[in-house]
Design a protein around this motif. Sequence first.
Motif, PDB file in Angstrom:
ATOM      1  N   GLN A  74       0.815  -1.204   0.000  1.00 29.99           N
ATOM      2  CA  GLN A  74       0.000   0.000   0.000  1.00 29.99           C
ATOM      3  C   GLN A  74       0.856   1.264   0.000  1.00 29.99           C
ATOM      4  OE1 GLN A  74      -2.975  -0.182   3.163  1.00 29.99           O
ATOM      5  NE2 GLN A  74      -3.168  -2.396   2.881  1.00 29.99           N
ATOM      6  N   LEU A  75       1.996   1.183   0.652  1.00 32.25           N
ATOM      7  CA  LEU A  75       2.893   2.340   0.709  1.00 32.25           C
ATOM      8  C   LEU A  75       3.698   2.494  -0.578  1.00 32.25           C
ATOM      9  CD1 LEU A  75       4.248   1.959   4.348  1.00 32.25           C
ATOM     10  CD2 LEU A  75       2.369   3.403   3.554  1.00 32.25           C
ATOM     11  N   GLY A  76       3.750   1.459  -1.403  1.00 31.52           N
ATOM     12  CA  GLY A  76       4.495   1.515  -2.659  1.00 31.52           C
ATOM     13  C   GLY A  76       5.977   1.708  -2.407  1.00 31.52           C
ATOM     14  N   SER A 123     -11.581  -4.957  13.179  1.00 32.28           N
ATOM     15  CA  SER A 123     -11.237  -4.208  11.978  1.00 32.28           C
ATOM     16  C   SER A 123      -9.975  -3.372  12.182  1.00 32.28           C
ATOM     17  CB  SER A 123     -12.389  -3.264  11.584  1.00 32.28           C
ATOM     18  OG  SER A 123     -13.511  -3.971  11.135  1.00 32.28           O
ATOM     19  N   SER A 124      -9.363  -2.993  11.067  1.00 32.09           N
ATOM     20  CA  SER A 124      -8.273  -2.025  11.010  1.00 32.09           C
ATOM     21  C   SER A 124      -8.589  -1.011   9.923  1.00 32.09           C
ATOM     22  CB  SER A 124      -6.934  -2.713  10.688  1.00 32.09           C
ATOM     23  OG  SER A 124      -6.566  -3.651  11.677  1.00 32.09           O
ATOM     24  N   PHE A 125      -7.975   0.167  10.027  1.00 34.41           N
ATOM     25  CA  PHE A 125      -8.291   1.257   9.102  1.00 34.41           C
ATOM     26  C   PHE A 125      -7.045   1.998   8.653  1.00 34.41           C
ATOM     27  CE2 PHE A 125     -11.853   0.562  11.937  1.00 34.41           C
ATOM     28  CZ  PHE A 125     -12.896   0.393  11.042  1.00 34.41           C
ATOM     29  N   ARG A 126      -7.105   2.492   7.406  1.00 31.25           N
ATOM     30  CA  ARG A 126      -6.068   3.395   6.882  1.00 31.25           C
ATOM     31  C   ARG A 126      -6.707   4.744   6.631  1.00 31.25           C
ATOM     32  NH1 ARG A 126      -5.117   1.216   1.989  1.00 31.25           N
ATOM     33  NH2 ARG A 126      -6.431   2.763   0.964  1.00 31.25           N
ATOM     34  N   PHE A 127      -6.008   5.801   6.989  1.00 36.45           N
ATOM     35  CA  PHE A 127      -6.443   7.176   6.738  1.00 36.45           C
ATOM     36  C   PHE A 127      -5.508   7.780   5.692  1.00 36.45           C
ATOM     37  CE2 PHE A 127      -7.611   5.959  10.980  1.00 36.45           C
ATOM     38  CZ  PHE A 127      -8.927   6.402  11.103  1.00 36.45           C
TER      39      PHE A 127
END
Length: 268
Positions: A42-44, A263-267
Motif C-alpha cells: 500500500q505504501l508503494g 477491523s483495522s483502518f487506513r487514513f
Amino acid sequence: MSSTALPTYFLSHGGGPWPWMLAHYGNRYDALKASLEDIPRQLGSAKPKAVLVVTAHWEASELRISASPKPPMIYDYGGFPDYTYDIQYSAPGSPEVAERVQQLLNGAGIAAHLDPLRGFDHGTFSAMQPIYPAADVPIVQLSLKQGLDPAEHIAIGRALAPLREEGVLIIGSGLSYHNLRQFGAAGAEASHQFDAWLRASMALAPAEREARLLAWESAPAARAAHPREEHLLPLMVAHGAATADGAANVYHEDSFMGALAVSSFRFG
C-alpha cells in the motif's frame, strides 16, 4: 493529503506474541497476517524512514516517547509458551525521530518526555513483525495519556501530522474490540454491533467521523466492546493526524478468535 504524505493506520494487533505462534494457531490469524503483510504494498516505493507506533500498552500522566537507539523487549503477556518470552524483534529505535516527535508535541502545548529505557511491547512487535519481518525500519513508540480523553488524543494526532510529510509512518496499535472477560463467543454480539458502528463511522466525511469518535461511548455496545478504552484510543491519534483525509477499512473479519468482529483502518 499531498502526494508525499504517508497515510496513517489504526491496526488491530491481535493477541500476545501471535506471529511467533502460527503453528499453534493454525489458520486463525491468516486474515490479520495478510492484512499487515499488505501494508508495504500500500505504501508503494514510500518505505518510511521510521515508524511511530502509538501503543495501547503504554500510558503516562504526560506523554512519553521511546528514545533508545536499541530498544529492549517487553513481554507484557502471560500464559504463553516459554519460548515466547525469549523472542526478539530487533528493529532499531531512532532518537532523532523521538526528538522530532517531542518537538512537535511540545510546540502544540502538549507535554511529552523522552524515555531512553522503554522497550517494544507486544502491541508494537506483534503488529510490526508481519509488516517488516526483517526489522529494518526504525521504530519509536508513543504512550497514551492517562485519562484516555478522545479529544486530547485527536489533538495529539493533529500535532504529529507533519511527520507524514517527513517519511514517518504513524500507526495506532490497539484492537477494535477489547473485552478480555468476553473474548470469544460471549462477546460476539457486542463486537459485531460495535464494529458495524465503527466501520460506518470511518466511512463518513472526516468532520462527521470525528464527531462520532468524540462521542464513541454512545455507540451500540460501546462499553461492552471496550470496558476500558485504551485499545481504542490509538484510533483517535491516527484519525487526528489525518483529519482531512478519507478512511478505508483495510482489515475486517467476523470470526476472529472464532466469534469476534474486528477491523483495522487506513487514513489517507
